[in-house]
Every structure is written in structure tokens, then in C-alpha cells.
Design an enzyme around this catalytic site. Structure first.
Site, PDB file in Angstrom:
ATOM      1  N   LEU A 143      30.388  29.526  48.377  1.00 34.53           N
ATOM      2  CA  LEU A 143      30.723  30.929  48.136  1.00 34.53           C
ATOM      3  C   LEU A 143      29.447  31.782  48.115  1.00 34.53           C
ATOM      4  O   LEU A 143      29.334  32.760  48.846  1.00 34.53           O
ATOM      5  CB  LEU A 143      31.478  31.059  46.794  1.00 34.53           C
ATOM      6  N   PRO A 146      22.575  33.955  50.263  1.00 31.64           N
ATOM      7  CA  PRO A 146      21.234  34.368  49.833  1.00 31.64           C
ATOM      8  C   PRO A 146      21.239  35.785  49.238  1.00 31.64           C
ATOM      9  O   PRO A 146      20.542  36.043  48.265  1.00 31.64           O
ATOM     10  CB  PRO A 146      20.414  34.309  51.126  1.00 31.64           C
ATOM     11  N   CYS A 251      39.601  29.118  41.860  1.00 31.47           N
ATOM     12  CA  CYS A 251      38.901  27.819  41.806  1.00 31.47           C
ATOM     13  C   CYS A 251      37.807  27.888  40.742  1.00 31.47           C
ATOM     14  O   CYS A 251      37.632  26.964  39.937  1.00 31.47           O
ATOM     15  CB  CYS A 251      38.254  27.480  43.152  1.00 31.47           C
ATOM     16  N   LEU A 252      37.058  28.999  40.738  1.00 28.37           N
ATOM     17  CA  LEU A 252      35.970  29.137  39.765  1.00 28.37           C
ATOM     18  C   LEU A 252      36.503  29.105  38.342  1.00 28.37           C
ATOM     19  O   LEU A 252      35.876  28.535  37.443  1.00 28.37           O
ATOM     20  CB  LEU A 252      35.206  30.449  40.004  1.00 28.37           C
ATOM     21  N   ALA A 255      36.899  25.550  37.366  1.00 29.25           N
ATOM     22  CA  ALA A 255      35.613  24.870  37.138  1.00 29.25           C
ATOM     23  C   ALA A 255      34.959  25.381  35.857  1.00 29.25           C
ATOM     24  O   ALA A 255      34.358  24.608  35.106  1.00 29.25           O
ATOM     25  CB  ALA A 255      34.697  25.088  38.332  1.00 29.25           C
ATOM     26  N   LEU A 351      12.112  18.344  17.178  1.00 31.47           N
ATOM     27  CA  LEU A 351      11.369  17.205  17.734  1.00 31.47           C
ATOM     28  C   LEU A 351       9.884  17.510  17.927  1.00 31.47           C
ATOM     29  O   LEU A 351       9.122  16.637  18.354  1.00 31.47           O
ATOM     30  CB  LEU A 351      11.977  16.755  19.063  1.00 31.47           C
ATOM     31  N   GLU A 376      28.722  29.730  38.239  1.00 37.86           N
ATOM     32  CA  GLU A 376      30.118  29.971  37.825  1.00 37.86           C
ATOM     33  C   GLU A 376      30.219  31.259  37.005  1.00 37.86           C
ATOM     34  O   GLU A 376      30.995  31.339  36.050  1.00 37.86           O
ATOM     35  CB  GLU A 376      30.652  28.803  36.993  1.00 37.86           C
TER      36      GLU A 376
HETATM   37  C1  LIG Z   1      21.869  24.663  40.452  1.00 31.20           C
HETATM   38  C2  LIG Z   1      22.863  25.641  41.005  1.00 31.20           C
HETATM   39  C3  LIG Z   1      24.020  25.187  41.631  1.00 31.20           C
HETATM   40  C4  LIG Z   1      24.930  26.091  42.183  1.00 31.20           C
HETATM   41  N1  LIG Z   1      26.044  25.624  42.845  1.00 31.20           N
HETATM   42  C5  LIG Z   1      26.836  26.495  43.541  1.00 31.20           C
HETATM   43  C6  LIG Z   1      27.919  26.017  44.357  1.00 31.20           C
HETATM   44  O1  LIG Z   1      28.207  24.814  44.416  1.00 31.20           O
HETATM   45  N2  LIG Z   1      28.632  26.918  45.097  1.00 31.20           N
HETATM   46  C7  LIG Z   1      28.358  28.259  45.053  1.00 31.20           C
HETATM   47  O2  LIG Z   1      29.031  29.016  45.757  1.00 31.20           O
HETATM   48  N3  LIG Z   1      27.344  28.743  44.272  1.00 31.20           N
HETATM   49  C8  LIG Z   1      26.585  27.904  43.533  1.00 31.20           C
HETATM   50  N4  LIG Z   1      25.545  28.376  42.742  1.00 31.20           N
HETATM   51  C9  LIG Z   1      25.230  29.813  42.784  1.00 31.20           C
HETATM   52  C10 LIG Z   1      25.617  30.575  41.531  1.00 31.20           C
HETATM   53  O3  LIG Z   1      27.008  30.645  41.404  1.00 31.20           O
HETATM   54  C11 LIG Z   1      24.924  31.950  41.605  1.00 31.20           C
HETATM   55  O4  LIG Z   1      23.538  31.716  41.404  1.00 31.20           O
HETATM   56  C12 LIG Z   1      25.465  32.933  40.569  1.00 31.20           C
HETATM   57  O5  LIG Z   1      26.754  33.368  40.911  1.00 31.20           O
HETATM   58  C13 LIG Z   1      24.555  34.166  40.419  1.00 31.20           C
HETATM   59  O6  LIG Z   1      24.234  34.704  41.670  1.00 31.20           O
HETATM   60  P1  LIG Z   1      22.696  35.030  42.010  1.00 31.20           P
HETATM   61  O7  LIG Z   1      21.863  33.851  41.667  1.00 31.20           O
HETATM   62  O8  LIG Z   1      22.659  35.542  43.410  1.00 31.20           O
HETATM   63  O9  LIG Z   1      22.268  36.176  40.995  1.00 31.20           O
HETATM   64  P2  LIG Z   1      22.555  37.738  41.156  1.00 31.20           P
HETATM   65  O10 LIG Z   1      23.990  37.987  41.404  1.00 31.20           O
HETATM   66  O11 LIG Z   1      21.560  38.318  42.094  1.00 31.20           O
HETATM   67  O12 LIG Z   1      22.229  38.247  39.675  1.00 31.20           O
HETATM   68  C14 LIG Z   1      20.889  38.364  39.173  1.00 31.20           C
HETATM   69  C15 LIG Z   1      20.985  38.975  37.770  1.00 31.20           C
HETATM   70  O13 LIG Z   1      21.577  40.285  37.850  1.00 31.20           O
HETATM   71  C16 LIG Z   1      22.682  40.362  36.972  1.00 31.20           C
HETATM   72  N5  LIG Z   1      23.696  41.264  37.519  1.00 31.20           N
HETATM   73  C17 LIG Z   1      24.247  41.247  38.772  1.00 31.20           C
HETATM   74  N6  LIG Z   1      25.174  42.219  38.876  1.00 31.20           N
HETATM   75  C18 LIG Z   1      25.213  42.858  37.680  1.00 31.20           C
HETATM   76  C19 LIG Z   1      25.987  43.929  37.138  1.00 31.20           C
HETATM   77  N7  LIG Z   1      26.939  44.537  37.846  1.00 31.20           N
HETATM   78  N8  LIG Z   1      25.753  44.306  35.851  1.00 31.20           N
HETATM   79  C20 LIG Z   1      24.838  43.658  35.095  1.00 31.20           C
HETATM   80  N9  LIG Z   1      24.076  42.639  35.540  1.00 31.20           N
HETATM   81  C21 LIG Z   1      24.270  42.238  36.807  1.00 31.20           C
HETATM   82  C22 LIG Z   1      23.193  38.930  36.889  1.00 31.20           C
HETATM   83  O14 LIG Z   1      23.991  38.721  35.755  1.00 31.20           O
HETATM   84  C23 LIG Z   1      21.882  38.148  36.842  1.00 31.20           C
HETATM   85  O15 LIG Z   1      21.359  38.187  35.546  1.00 31.20           O
HETATM   86  C24 LIG Z   1      24.670  27.488  42.105  1.00 31.20           C
HETATM   87  C25 LIG Z   1      23.526  27.942  41.425  1.00 31.20           C
HETATM   88  C26 LIG Z   1      22.639  27.040  40.871  1.00 31.20           C
HETATM   89  C27 LIG Z   1      21.413  27.545  40.161  1.00 31.20           C
END
Ligand SMILES: Cc1cc2nc3c(=O)[nH]c(=O)nc-3n(C[C@H](O)[C@H](O)[C@H](O)COP(=O)(O)OP(=O)(O)OC[C@H]3O[C@@H](n4cnc5c(N)ncnc54)[C@H](O)[C@@H]3O)c2cc1C
Length: 397
Positions: A143, A146, A251-252, A255, A351, A376
Site C-alpha cells: 500500500l 515512497p 485489512c489494516l 492487522a 537495567l 499500520e
Molecule cells: C518496518 C516497516 C514495515 C512496514 N511494512 C509495511 C507493509 O507491509 N505494507 C505497507 O503498505 N506499508 C508498510 N509500512 C509503511 C507504513 O505503513 C508507513 O510508514 C506509515 O503508514 C507512515 O507513512 P510514512 O512513513 O510515509 O510517513 P508520513 O505519512 O510521511 O508521515 C510522517 C509524519 O507526518 C505525520 N502526519 C502525516 N499526515 C499528517 C496529518 N494530516 N496531521 C498530522 N500529522 C500528520 C505522521 O503522523 C508522521 O508523524 C512499513 C513501515 C515500516 C517502518
């Protein structure tokens, strides 16, 4: 209370008597998963974490399949058909070992399998679910992109129908758990009809999944990019039963429910390490657990840990009754992951210097939970979900 009533003894492992809520089948599931994790994960996980790898992931997946942990609460197609509470107990036990193992199971069962089970055609279900339940095929769920994480509605990945009815898929997904080891990917893409889900065999020409390295969290978990460059799929690769963001979001929600429980596993493991350490480590001529300040920390940790487990139980019972709302899942994820990190950080202080060592599980759990806090749905997203539900005002944009 009758004078003759004998109170049960206080159990430090279950101070509120929450186990009274479990029936023998629940306890059997918990024991099976706890035993498997003690045998197959705990002796090795610090080493995997240090090396940043999950060796033998295919074998681990097959073993998880054999104990019924994959797609555990789904019915039919080789799935265990367990209750939501049993699935939650399994998540807790797996994450008490490592969040990476729980992530493997969550993505397989609650994201990839759940999407096919809930929104797939009968043929898609027959083709994929029995092998996924057995751990013979690993699944991933694409989902996030970048440039689009919290805001998936604006995703760029696109699927177009060509003249013959085939779909052609182009785009990139980021941070995808299990990506490079998956045999099948559920990929969400924009289409002319709105966002649709596609079941993509990962050996399709034009599909690749380079692994993401240099992570300082969830190191014993495979995380990858998905690159789709003109991936041609048959007309029936689309999940027929859903259009729009409702598909990936439901789905989310499933999970996230597992995370409500799982995060308490990481917290329990850190709490137990802190108690043991506090009882044996001596400073100023006595165990540090004998100091009031340490006891205050342990008491506060126990309160949040067992409140969190009770909350998970409550949500589990609502899910089993078909009454669990997504806002309630947000409530649980927001509270339990935040409190779990806090418990790990406090355990780390108890610790002392040893708290930063991989010889103890505490720092590993704390750094893992940084990912769990973000994936999630970030803390902020769940605050916005609850804020909207409480006020009726949408503050997302
Ligand atoms: C180890 C790992 C495994 C993962 N596995 C999966 C997977 O299997 N499938 C998948 O699809 N994704 C996966 N993800 C991705 C994960 O779901 C996303 O990282 C997450 O949804 C946040 O998106 P982003 O990192 O682009 O942060 P961004 O959306 O860019 O957010 C950055 C910051 O801005 C804040 N922010 C954004 N919009 C707002 C708003 N409107 N108001 C206030 N604050 C806001 C956010 O809360 C966050 O603090 C994984 C991530 C990690 C780290």
C-alpha cells in the site's frame, strides 16, 4: 464477602487475574505459540537482530503454518478458524519474542490472506489461501509508496486495462514487509474505477522487490521496495469484491487489532526482564528492586501492561461478537503501542548500562516498537481518527 471465602494467591505474572477470562482452548493456543517461540525464536533472535536478517524465514513460515498461526482467525481454505481472542493471544506471544516475527504473521494473515479471503474470487481463494495458511507461499501487502504513506488515497501506482482485457501495473511501493521473500503480493493501485487490489505472483515479468537495508528497527524482519514496471496481469487478477480505500483500510483494521495484543507482548518481555534484574542487581548493598523509586517504576509498568492486555481482551471479545468498530481499533493501537514503548524505555533505565545490550531483550523491543508506532497508522493518524469520531470534524487536511 463470606468469611470463609479464600482469595486466590496474588500472581505477579497475572496480577488482575485476566487469565480467568480464558477458556482451556485459549490457553492451549497460547501455550502452543509460546512454546514454539521459546524453542525456535528466542535462542536465536538477538543474533538475527544483530546481523539484520531473518535466516530460515521460509522454514519458520512453514512451522508457523503447521501450528495454525497463519490466517489464524480466517475460516476454511486450510485456516485454523480460531477466535479473535486466540489470534490476539498468538500475536502477544510472538511479539514477546520479537516484533519482526509477529510482523511476518500479521502481514501474511491479516493483510495478504485477509484481503484475498474477504475480497477475492473463489478461484483466487482456492489458488492462494491453502498454500499461504501452510506457510508454503509467503505473502506481502503493498500500500505505502515512497511519496504516500499516511495518505494512500493519492497513491501513484496505476493499473490500466489494455485492449485484450489484461491489466498493466506500473509503480513503486515502499517499506513492504516480507516483500523480497513473497511468492504473492497484494498490490493496491489507482484504476479508472478507483483504487483496486491486485493479486500479483512475484515471478511476473516486470516485478522486482529489492530488500531495504540499514534499518535500526525490526532488524529481524524482511522489508522491501516493490517495483512494478509494466507488470502484465490477467483480467481476473483484480480482487473483485471491493473498490476504493475501504479495501486496504479494512485489512489494516484487522492487522492493527493484532498489534493491540502484540505490542503488549514486547512490553511483557521487557517488564519481566526489568523485574528479574531489579531483584538480582545490587547497589548500595541491596537489590535495586528494594528501592522505592524502582518499585514505583515497576508498579506503573505493571499497571499499564495489564490495562493494555485487558483492553486487548475487550476488543477481542467485541471482534468475536462482530461489534468491533475501526475507531475502537485505533483506540487500542494508539494506547497499547505508546504504552508498550514507554514500558520498554522504563525497563531500559532499570537495567542501567546493561539495558542497551543485546544480551537483554529490552532495547531490541524498544527499537522494534518505533516501527510498530509508525506502521499500520501512525500515532497522529489514530489521534485524528479518534478526534474525528469524538467531534464529528475531519482534521485530516
Ligand atoms: C518496518 C516497516 C514495515 C512496514 N511494512 C509495511 C507493509 O507491509 N505494507 C505497507 O503498505 N506499508 C508498510 N509500512 C509503511 C507504513 O505503513 C508507513 O510508514 C506509515 O503508514 C507512515 O507513512 P510514512 O512513513 O510515509 O510517513 P508520513 O505519512 O510521511 O508521515 C510522517 C509524519 O507526518 C505525520 N502526519 C502525516 N499526515 C499528517 C496529518 N494530516 N496531521 C498530522 N500529522 C500528520 C505522521 O503522523 C508522521 O508523524 C512499513 C513501515 C515500516 C517502518
Amino acid at each position: 464477602m463470606a468469611a470463609s471465602t479464600k482469595l486466590p494467591a496474588f500472581d505477579p505474572a497475572d496480577p488482575l487475574g485476566i487469565d480467568d477470562l480464558l477458556d482451556p482452548e485459549d490457553l492451549a493456543v497460547r501455550d502452543t505459540v509460546r512454546g514454539w517461540a521459546a524453542d525456535r525464536v528466542l535462542p536465536h533472535v538477538a543474533d538475527w537482530y544483530e546481523k539484520g536478517e531473518l535466516p530460515g524465514i521460509r522454514e519458520l513460515a512453514r512451522e508457523l503454518g503447521s501450528i495454525g498461526a497463519l490466517g489464524m482467525s480466517l475460516d476454511g481454505y486450510g485456516c485454523a478458524g480460531a477466535s479473535a481472542v486466540q489470534y490476539g493471544l498468538a500475536c502477544l506471544e510472538l511479539e514477546a519474542a520479537d516484533s519482526g516475527i509477529r510482523s511476518l504473521v500479521s502481514v501474511q494473515g491479516s493483510l495478504a490472506m485477509y484481503a484475498v479471503h474477504r475480497f477475492g474470487s473463489e478461484e483466487q481463494k482456492q489458488t492462494w489461501l491453502p498454500r499461504m495458511a501452510a506457510g508454503e507461499v509467503i505473502g506481502c501487502f503493498g500500500l505505502t509508496e515512497p511519496d504516500h504513506g499516511s495518505d494512500p488515497a493519492h497513491m501513484r501506482t496505476r493499473a490500466k486495462r489494455d485492449a485484450g482485457g489484461d491489466w498493466v501495473l506500473d509503480g513503486r511501493k515502499m517499506w513492504i514487509t516480507n516483500g523480497s521473500v513473497a511468492g504473492v503480493a497484494v498490490v493496491w493501485a489507482q484504476t479508472e474505477e478507483g483504487i483496486r487490489g491486485f493479486v500479483v505472483p512475484t515471478d511476473s515479468p516486470g516485478f522486482s522487490a529489492p530488500e531495504i537495508k540499514h534499518k535500526w528497527s525490526l532488524r529481524a524482519s524482511v522489508t522491501s521496495e516493490l517495483v512494478m514496471d509494466g507488470v502484465r496481469l490477467p483480467a481476473d487478477a483484480v480482487l473483485p469484491e471491493v473498490t476504493g480505500l475501504r479495501g486496504p483500510l479494512s485489512c489494516l483494521s484487522h492487522a492493527r487489532y493484532g498489534i493491540v495484543w502484540g505490542s503488549m507482548g514486547a512490553a511483557r518481555s521487557s517488564f519481566e526482564a526489568a523485574v528479574e534484574y531489579a531483584k538480582s542487581r545490587e547497589q548500595f548493598g541491596r537489590p535495586i528492586g528494594g528501592f522505592q523509586l524502582t518499585q514505583a517504576k515497576l508498579a506503573d509498568m505493571a499497571v499499564e501492561l495489564h490495562k493494555g492486555i485487558l483492553l486487548a481482551h475487550h476488543l477481542g471479545r467485541r471482534m468475536d461478537a462482530g461489534r468491533l468498530r475501526p475507531e475502537q481499533v485505533s483506540f487500542g493501537k494508539l494506547n497499547n503501542v505508546r504504552e508498550a514503548i514507554d514500558i520498554c524505555r522504563t525497563a531500559r533505565t532499570i537495567l542501567g548500562a546493561n539495558g542497551i545490550s543485546l544480551e537483554y531483550p529490552v532495547m531490541r523491543h524498544a527499537t522494534n516498537l518505533e516501527s510498530v508506532l509508525t506502521y499500520e497508522g501512525t500515532v497522529e493518524m489514530h489521534q485524528l481518527v479518534l478526534g474525528k469520531a469524538l467531534t464529528g470534524l475531519d482534521a485530516f487536511r
